[in-house]
Write an enzyme that holds these catalytic residues in place. Sequence first.
Site, PDB file in Angstrom:
ATOM      1  N   LYS A 175       0.802  -1.032  -0.092  1.00 14.10           N
ATOM      2  CA  LYS A 175       0.054   0.103   0.139  1.00 14.10           C
ATOM      3  C   LYS A 175       1.013   1.338   0.094  1.00 14.10           C
ATOM      4  CE  LYS A 175      -3.513   2.815   0.599  1.00 14.10           C
ATOM      5  NZ  LYS A 175      -4.424   2.853   1.725  1.00 14.10           N
ATOM      6  N   LYS A 214       1.278  11.051   6.749  1.00  8.41           N
ATOM      7  CA  LYS A 214       2.030   9.771   7.559  1.00  8.41           C
ATOM      8  C   LYS A 214       2.661   8.743   6.626  1.00  8.41           C
ATOM      9  CE  LYS A 214      -2.155   6.721   7.716  1.00  8.41           C
ATOM     10  NZ  LYS A 214      -3.258   7.865   6.877  1.00  8.41           N
TER      11      LYS A 214
END
Length: 297
Positions: free
Chosen positions: A169, A237
Site C-alpha cells: 500500500k 503519514k
Amino acid sequence: MTRIAWIGLGTMGRGMALNMLRGSCDMAVCDLRPERLDEFRRQGIAVSANPSCAVGADFVFLSLPDTKAVEEVLCGENGLAGRMSGGIVVDLSTISYQATLRIGEMLARRGISFLDAPVSGMKARAEDGTLTVMCGGEQGVFEAVEPYLRRIGSKVLYMGRQGSGQLAKLINQLLFDINVAALAEILPMSVRMGLDSCKIGEIVNSGTGRSYASEFFIPRTLDGVFDEGYPLESAYKDLVSAAELSAQQKIPLPVLHAATVTYQTALLRGLGAQSKGAMIRVYEELLGVSFRRSPTD
C-alpha cells in the site's frame, strides 16, 4: 455461523461494512460516533460505541484512521489484545509498517492471528465493493479471511509475510503522492506562461501526462474544490513512513524527498485539513496565478 466484529465506520469503513453484510454472518459494528451506527441499527445489526463488542468474534475487522487509533483499540489500557482468546484480527487501515510488525508480534504472543490488509480505492469503490486489498501475514490466515475480503474487494492479493500488505500500500501511495505534488508544481507554471487552464487540463488528461491523480484533481482544482479526497495532514503519514524506511534501509529517494517538501510547505501554510490537491495553492501564491476556470469556460 461465523461471528464478525467490525470497528470503524468512517469514509471507507461504512461502505466496506455494508458490503460485508452481503454474505451470511453474525455481525456487530462499532464506532465512537453514534450517528454512524443508526443505519446499521435500522437493519437489525448489533451496534456499539465500545470495541469490546469484538470480544469472542471469529474475525475482527479494523478500519481506523491511523496508527494511533489501531494501537489504542488493540493495545490500549482496555485493548482487545488483552481480552480476546484466539480469533483473527484483520487491519484494513493504512498504518505504519513498523507498527504493523509490533502489533503482529504482540498479538501472536497472545494466540491471536493477524493480517495486515490495507485497501486502495476511494469512497465510491468502498461502496461498490471493488477495492484492491493487499494482505500480509501467514498464508493460512489469509486463506481463512479471503472469502470475506472478496465481499469488499474485486482484487485481493496475498503479498507475503507480516507487513507486506502495508508495504505494498505504501508503494502505491507514494507514487500517487509524487504525482499530486508534481501537478501542484507544474500546472501553475502553465498559467504563468500564459496558457489556458482548462485546455491544459484537457491536454494532460488525454495525453501521456495523464494519471489517476490528474484525472481526479484537475477537474476539482479548476472548480476550486479542495474538500474531496484524503486530507493532507492524514496523508502525510505515508511520507513519514517512507522517510523512516529510507533511513533504516539506506535507500535513496530523492524524488520522493522533493515531493515531501511540497507537502510540508502546504502543511505549514495551514492547508492540512484540505485534500492533497490543495498543494497547488502553494505554487499559485508563489507565482501569483490561479489554475481555475475562467468565467467564459
